[in-house]
Design a protein around this motif. Structure first.
Motif, short mmCIF file in Angstrom:
data_model
loop_
_atom_site.label_atom_id
_atom_site.label_comp_id
_atom_site.label_asym_id
_atom_site.label_seq_id
_atom_site.Cartn_x
_atom_site.Cartn_y
_atom_site.Cartn_z
N ILE A 939 0.85 -1.19 0.00
CA ILE A 939 0.00 0.00 0.00
C ILE A 939 0.89 1.23 0.00
CG2 ILE A 939 -1.69 1.29 1.37
CD1 ILE A 939 -2.86 -1.31 2.30
N ASP A 943 -1.21 6.16 2.37
CA ASP A 943 -2.47 5.53 2.76
C ASP A 943 -2.44 5.16 4.24
OD1 ASP A 943 -4.71 3.89 3.13
OD2 ASP A 943 -4.59 3.11 1.08
N ARG A 946 -1.80 1.60 5.53
CA ARG A 946 -0.49 0.93 5.45
C ARG A 946 -0.07 0.37 6.81
NH1 ARG A 946 4.08 1.13 1.79
NH2 ARG A 946 5.98 0.49 2.90
#
Length: 1044
Positions: A939, A943, A946
Motif C-alpha cells: 500500500i 495511505d 499501510r
C-alpha cells in the motif's frame, strides 16, 4: 628500501616481517589476511618463527621494511624493541604502548587522557594479599573507595589485564550474589554464585559502575584510524551460555557504529598507537563507553572484513615505504576468484536449528505488551503505635536525628537493628498468661508478628519487606549540652509491609508466557524471534515497576522469551529497566478512587434498592456498579461467618507451633541471604508440604496473623459495619491458600472462596470507577504516562519503517551503485569511519523523546551481515506492572470514545469484545494487553491503511482447576500453579484499525511526548559531533538506520 618500478614493472617487493608467536600467525584470520596481502604481488612476507624470536640474537633476525609485532603469552617484547631500534622498520602497531595494555589502570588513565569516555571507576591497590586499606570500605550494598561510592551492581576487575576473572556483584534488592566472567570454556562464559556477597581482597582491583547494555556487548576492530568494524554478541552477564553457529563458532553480528563511536575508535587507535586494535564498547542509556582495550585483534569468520583489512594494510604499507606508487585498489581483487562460499545463515542453540521466515506483503513491525506480574503471596501490613525508647531511637538513627521526619527501613542492616530491638521488647509471657489489659496483649502480639516477619526465611530483603516509622507525638526536652530545649518524639506509628513475593508458580507462569510469546506473537517459524533477536534486527526493551514481584516476573518472562538459562538475578539486572513513574502507584487518581469506593459501598449496602435489571439492558456495562451480584449485601454476613471459621482453624494450627524453634538469641548472626526464598522459589518445598506446614516460608503464626487481620478488618462488630474494601484481600487469601495450602484441608475455605469471588468480581473492577465515564477518567490518570510511552513507541516504529520504505522506493539507483558499481570506491576506502551511508540522518527539528534518545540501539550492518533481510527490523516493548495499570489500560481502550472530544467515534473495541470484557470480572496474574503494529508494504506510504494495529488481551491465570476435579486439575494443583489463558481479539476479524485512528483516540488520555523528561547529554560526548561536522555535511540519505 622500497619498490622500484622499471620497464618490467615491480623490481623489488616490500618486505613485511611477521614477528609474532606461531600460535597467532597460524590463526585463521591472520592467515586469511596475510594471504590476501601476498596475492597483491607487491609484498614479500617473512615469518620469523618462534625459534628465531625466542632463541636467536636480534642482529641475525631477517631485515624487513615493515614489521607486524604484537605481544602474546611468552612473547619477548623487550627483545623485539631492541630489533626495532636496530633496523627501524615501519611498525603497524608500535611496541612501547603495548606495555600499557597489561595494566587496566594504565589503560583507563590513557583513555581519560585522550578524552575517551570510560565507566566511572576507582582503583584499590594492595601491596600484599588481604592488606587492610583505610580508604576502602565495604558495606552490604556498596563499596567506597576514597569516599567515592559504588552501589551494587558494580564490576570488579583485576588490575592485571591478562587476568580475565571479572566479577559482577548484585544488590540485595535484586537477589544478591555474584557473577564471575571468564574466558569461554565450552559453551559457558560466566557462572552465577548466589551466596557470594563480599568482594575479593587478595589483590589489586578496579571497581566500576555496572552499565546496563540490554544484554549485549560490542567489540570494535580498527585497521588504522580510518577503519572500524563492530560486532555485537550476547553479553556473558545475562546467562553465560555462548550462542554458537552450526560450525561451533560463537555467534556475532556486525552492527553499525554512530559517528561518535567511530570518532572514539579513531582516537583509541591513535592514543595507543596501535593501528590494528580491538576494544570493548558498552552502549548504555544513549551513551557509549570504552571498558577494555585488547591490542592486536582481528574479526573472525568475515570474508568481507578480511578483504577490507588486507586493502587497508596494503595502503598503509605503500604509504609508508612507496608513497610514489598508487594505492588504488585493482578493479578485481586478486583473491576473489577462489573466495570460499560463506555458509547460509543459521543459528543453533544446544543442537536445535533455528530458522525464520516472515510475512509477505504485511510485515510485523512492533509488539507492545503490558503484562501483570505472576502469582504472589498475599500482600500484608501490620500497624502499631510504639512508644518504646529503643524503637524511637532507631527512627532517629536512620532519619538523621530529625524528630518530625518519617523513616523507611529496607536494608539488611536496618532490618537487623529493628529485629534486635523487637526481640528485646517482646514480653517473656504469652497472651493469656498475663494480667495486662487487652491493649497491651494486642501490642505484644503485634510485636511478635513483626519479629516473625523479620525472622521469616532467615534472611533480609528490601525487595519484599519494608518498615515505616512515622512520628506522632513530641515533647520538649533539655539539650544534652544543657543549652535550651529540643524536640523529641515520644510516640510513632510503625507500619510493616511484607508479603507480595513472587511464588514458584508465578515464576513458572512468567517463564511459560515468555515462551508462548516467543512461539506465537511473531509470524513465521516458531523460533523465528530468536533468529531475529540474535541478528540485532529485534529491538527489545523491558520495563518494570519498582515492586520486586513485578521485576522478577519481567526477568522470568525474558528468560522464556529469549530461551535463556540460569538464575533470574543476572537477567533482571542485564535486561530489565525500572520505571516506577510509568508503572507504579495510584497517587494520580487516589481521590477519584476513594470516591468510587464510597459510591460502591453505598450501592452494596443499599441492597436491592439500587441494583439494576442487567438482563433487560442492551449495554450492561454502561450502568453504575455493573458486575455486582444482585443483593450483594446479603452475602456479607456469610463471608464473615466463613472467614471466622477458617481463621479459627489456622489459630489452632498456630497454637501448636513452637515459637522457640525460630527464636534465636538477639546476638545470633543472621544466616546468609537466601535468594530463592526472597525472589520466588523455582520449585515447591516438598519437605514442608509433606510435614504439613504452609507453602513457602510462611509459618502458622504469620498465616494466623494474616487471617485474623482479615476477619477483624472485614467486619466491625461493635459498630456493626462491613468494610467492602477488604473483600479483594479476603479473595486474594482464599485463592492463595486454595492453590498453595490445599494440603492443610481447611474446612469451609472453598465455600469462602466462592462467596469472596462472587463479591470481588463486582468490587474490584468498580474500584477503578463505577461507570464507564469514571473508569475512563481514573484509567487515564493512572496510565497517562504509559499511554504516552506506547504512542511514542508506535510513532518511532512507523517513522523508522517509512524511512526504510522511502529508501527502497526512491533510491534504488543509489543502492545499486553502493553494492555493485562502486567497487573501486568500495575498496579504495573500505568502510571508513566517515562513510556516509552509515551515519545518522541530520535532525529534522522534531521533538526528541525519552525512548528514542536514551535507549540503546543496535542496528545490523547490511554490508557485513550474512542475512537475507538485513533491513527487516522489529521493535518489542514489554511493560510489567500491577493490576491497577492493566485495568486502567483496558478501560481507556474500551471507553475512550465516550470522551467529549471524541463524540461520535466508534470504540476501539468491537461490540462482542465489549460484552466479553464485561463478563471478564478478573484480570488475574499474568493478564496482558498486546498491541501489534503491522505494515502492508504493497500500500502507498500516504495511505493510512499501510499501518494496522491489532489489539488482543488475556484474562491471565485460569482459575478453573480450582473448581474442577479432573486429572489435569489435580496435576496442576500438585504443582501449585495455574495455566494462563490465551489471547482474545478486541476487534472483529477482518477489521482494520489504523495507527492513525489509534493515535487520535488515545492521544487525549496520554502524556504528550514533549512532557517526558528530556534526555540528558552524556558527559564527555559534547565535542564529538562538532568534530564530525565535515562528515555530517557530506551526509546522503542512504541507510537511515538511526532515527534522529
Amino acid at each position: 628500501m622500497g619498490v622500484e618500478e622499471g620497464a618490467g614493472g615491480v623490481d623489488k617487493k616490500i618486505t613485511i616481517g611477521v614477528c609474532v608467536m606461531e600460535k597467532k600467525v597460524f590463526s585463521a584470520p591472520m592467515e586469511q589476511i596475510m594471504d590476501r596481502i601476498h596475492s597483491f604481488g607487491e609484498f614479500e612476507i617473512i615469518h620469523f618463527g618462534d625459534k628465531v624470536i625466542l632463541e636467536d640474537p636480534v642482529e641475525s633476525w631477517p631485515i624487513c621494511d615493515c614489521l607486524i609485532a604484537f605481544h602474546s603469552s611468552g612473547y619477548p617484547l623487550e627483545k623485539v624493541q631492541a630489533y626495532s631500534s636496530l633496523r627501524k622498520p615501519f611498525l603497524v602497531n608500535e611496541l612501547d604502548p603495548q606495555y600499557l595494555l597489561h595494566d587496566r589502570r594504565k589503560v583507563y588513565e590513557h583513555l581519560e587522557m585522550y578524552g575517551i569516555p570510560v565507566p566511572r571507576y576507582a582503583c584499590v591497590n594492595r601491596n600484599v594479599p588481604d592488606e587492610d586499606l583505610d580508604y576502602f570500605v565495604e558495606e552490604e550494598d556498596f563499596v567506597e573507595v576514597n569516599g567515592e561510592r559504588f552501589w551494587k551492581p558494580f564490576v570488579e576487575k583485576p588490575v592485571n589485564g591478562d587476568d580475565h576473572s571479572i566479577m559482577i556483584y548484585y544488590p540485595s534488592s535484586a537477589g544478591g550474589g555474584m557473577k564471575e566472567l571468564f574466558r569461554k570454556v565450552g559453551n559457558r562464559s560466566s557462572e552465577f554464585h548466589p551466596d557470594v556477597r563480599r568482594v575479593r581482597r587478595e589483590g589489586s582491583y578496579i571497581y566500576e559502575e555496572f552499565m546496563p547494555t540490554g544484554g549485549t556487548d560490542v567489540k570494535v576492530y580498527t585497521v588504522g584510524p580510518e577503519y572500524a568494524h563492530a560486532e555485537a554478541r550476547k553479553s556473558p552477564v545475562v546467562d553465560g551460555v555462548v550462542m554458537r553457529n552450526p560450525d561451533g563458532k560463537e555467534v556475532r553480528y556486525p552492527v553499525l557504529l554512530t559517528p561518535a563511536e567511530k570518532q572514539m575508535a579513531r582516537e583509541v587507535c591513535i592514543a595507543f598507537r596501535q593501528a590494528v586494535c580491538g576494544f570493548d564498547l558498552l552502549r548504555s542509556e544513549g551513551s557509549s563507553y570504552v571498558c577494555d582495550v585488547n591490542g592486536w585483534s582481528f574479526v573472525k569468520n568475515s570474508y568481507k572484513y578480511y578483504d577490507d583489512a588486507a586493502c587497508v594494510l596494503r595502503k598503509m604499507f605503500l604509504d609508508a615505504k612507496a608513497p610514489h606508487l598508487s594505492s588504488t585498489i585493482p578493479p578485481i581483487l586478486p583473491w576473489k576468484i577462489n573466495e570460499p562460499v560463506q555458509p547460509n545463515e543459521g543459528l543453533t542453540r544446544q543442537g536445535s536449528g533455528i530458522i525464520g521466515t516472515f510475512g509477505q506483503s504485511e510485515e510485523l513491525r512492533c509488539v507492545i505488551a503490558v503484562v501483570r506480574h505472576g502469582d504472589r503471596t498475599p500482600k500484608q501490613k501490620v500497624k502499631l503505635k510504639v512508644t518504646e525508647e529503643k524503637l524511637l531511637n532507631l527512627m532517629l538513627k536512620y532519619n538523621g536525628g530529625k524528630p518530625r521526619t518519617e523513616t523507611k527501613l529496607k536494608t539488611a542492616i536496618q532490618l537487623q537493628d529493628l529485629l534486635d530491638a523487637t526481640r528485646m521488647l517482646i514480653p517473656r509471657t504469652r497472651s493469656g498468661e498475663s494480667d495486662s489489659d487487652a491493649e497491651d496483649l494486642e501490642h505484644a502480639d503485634k510485636l511478635r508478628q513483626v519479629k516473625a516477619v523479620l525472622e521469616e526465611g532467615g534472611h533480609f530483603s528490601g525487595i519484599y519487606r519494608k518498615v515505616q516509622l512515622k512520628p506522632l507525638k513530641w515533647v520538649n526536652v533539655p539539650k544534652i549540652d544543657g543549652e535550651g530545649e529540643e524536640e523529641r518524639p515520644v510516640e510513632a506509628l510503625m507500619v510493616l509491609k511484607y508479603g507480595g513475593v513472587l511464588t514458584h508458580a508465578g515464576r513458572k507462569q512468567a517463564e511459560e508466557l515468555g515462551r508462548y510469546f516467543r512461539n506465537n506473537m511473531y509470524p513465521g517459524e516458531g523460533t523465528g524471534l530468536l533468529r531475529l533477536h540474535s541478528t540485532y534486527r529485534h529491538d527489545l526493551k523491558i520495563y518494570s515497576s519498582d515492586e520486586g514481584r513485578v521485576q522478577m516476573s519481567a526477568a522470568a518472562f525474558a528468560k522464556g522469551l529469549l530461551d535463556l538459562e540460569g538464575q533470574l538475578t543476572p537477567i533482571l539486572v542485564s535486561l530489565v529497566s525500572k520505571d516506577s513513574s510509568m508503572l507504579d502507584g495510584l497517587d494520580n487518581a487516589s481521590s477519584e478512587m476513594e470516591a468510587a469506593k464510597a459510591q460502591l459501598n453505598e450501592i452494596i449496602t443499599a441492597g436491592s434498592k439500587m441494583v439494576h435489571d442487567y438482563v433487560s439492558s442492551e449495554l450492561p456495562w454502561m450502568t453504575d456498579g455493573a458486575g455486582l451480584p444482585p443483593h450483594a449485601d446479603e452475602h456479607l454476613p456469610e463471608l464473615v461467618k466463613l472467614a471466622k471459621r477458617v481463621t479459627e482453624q489456622v489459630r489452632l494450627l498456630a497454637k501448636d507451633e513452637h515459637e522457640n524453634l525460630t527464636e534465636p538469641s538477639a546476638y545470633d548472626v543472621v544466616p546468609p541471604y537466601d535468594q530463592a526464598k526472597a525472589l520466588g522459589k523455582s520449585n515447591i518445598d516438598v519437605g514442608r508440604i509433606a510435614a504439613g506446614l504452609p507453602c513457602g516460608s510462611e509459618g502458622f503464626l504469620l498465616m494466623f496473623a494474616r487471617w485474623r487481620k482479615l476477619e477483624r478488618d472485614l467486619y466491625n462488630e461493635r459498630r456493626d459495619r462491613f468494610d467492602i474494601t477488604q473483600i479483594p484481600d479476603v479473595y486474594d487469601s482464599c485463592k492463595y491458600d486454595l492453590l498453595h495450602n490445599s494440603h492443610l484441608d481447611l474446612q469451609g475455605l472453598y465455600e469462602l472462596f466462592k462467596v469472596a469471588q462472587l463479591l470481588a468480581d463486582g468490587v474490584i473492577p468498580n474500584e477503578y470507577g463505577i461507570n464507564p465515564q469514571q473508569k475512563l477518567k481514573i484509567g487515564s490518570k493512572i496510565a497517562r504516562r504509559l499511554l504516552g510511552k506506547i504512542l511514542i513507541d508506535l510513532r518511532n516504529t512507523r517513522e523508522e519503517a517509512m524511512s526504510v520504505a522511502e529508501l527502497k522506493n526512491s533510491q534504488e539507483q543509489v543502492s545499486v551503485s553502493l553494492y555493485s558499481s562502486r567497487k573501486e570506491d568500495r575498496y579504495s576506502q573500505p568502510k571508513l569511519f566517515i562513510k556516509s551511508d552509515e551515519l545518522r540522518r541530520p535532525s529534522t527539528g522534531e521533538n526528541k523523546d525519552d525512548d528514542e534518545d536514551k535507549e540503546t540501539k543496535y542496528r545490523l550492518d547490511p554490508k557485513y551481515a550474512n542475512v537475507m533481510t538485513p533491513e527487516r527490523h522489529v521493535r518489542t516493548r514489554l511493560y510489567f506492572t500491577s493490576e491497577s495499570h492493566i485495568h486502567s489500560l483496558v478501560n481507556v481502550l474500551r471507553y475512550c470514545n465516550l470522551d467529549e472530544s471524541l463524540q461520535g467515534e466508534e470504540s476501539l473495541v468491537c461490540q462482542s469484545a465489549l460484552e466479553r470484557l464485561c463478563k471478564t470480572k478478573e484480570l488475574d496474574y499474568m493478564s496482558y494487553v498486546v498491541l501489534r503494529l503491522f505494515e502492508n508494504t504493497e500500500i502507498s506510504l500516504e495511505d493510512p491503511k499501510r499501518f494496522r494495529i491489532e489489539l488482543t488481551f488475556s484474562r491471565g491465570a485460569d482459575l478453573s482447576p480450582l473448581e474442577k476435579k479432573d486429572e489435569e486439575a489435580e496435576s496442576l494443583l500438585r504443582e501449585h500453579t495455574l495455566p494462563i489463558m490465551g489471547p482474545e481479539r478486541l476487534q472483529e476479524v477482518g477489521s482494520c484499525l489504523t495507527l492513525e485512528t489509534m493515535e487520535k483516540m488515545i492521544r487525549p488520555f496520554a502524556m504528550p511526548a514533549e512532557d517526558f523528561p528530556p534526555p540528558s547529554i552524556p558527559a564527555g560526548f559534547s565535542g564529538y559531533f562538532s568534530k564530525s561536522a565535515a562528515v555530517l555535511e557530506r551526509l546522503v540519505k542512504l541507510w537511515p538506520f538511526h532515527k534522529s
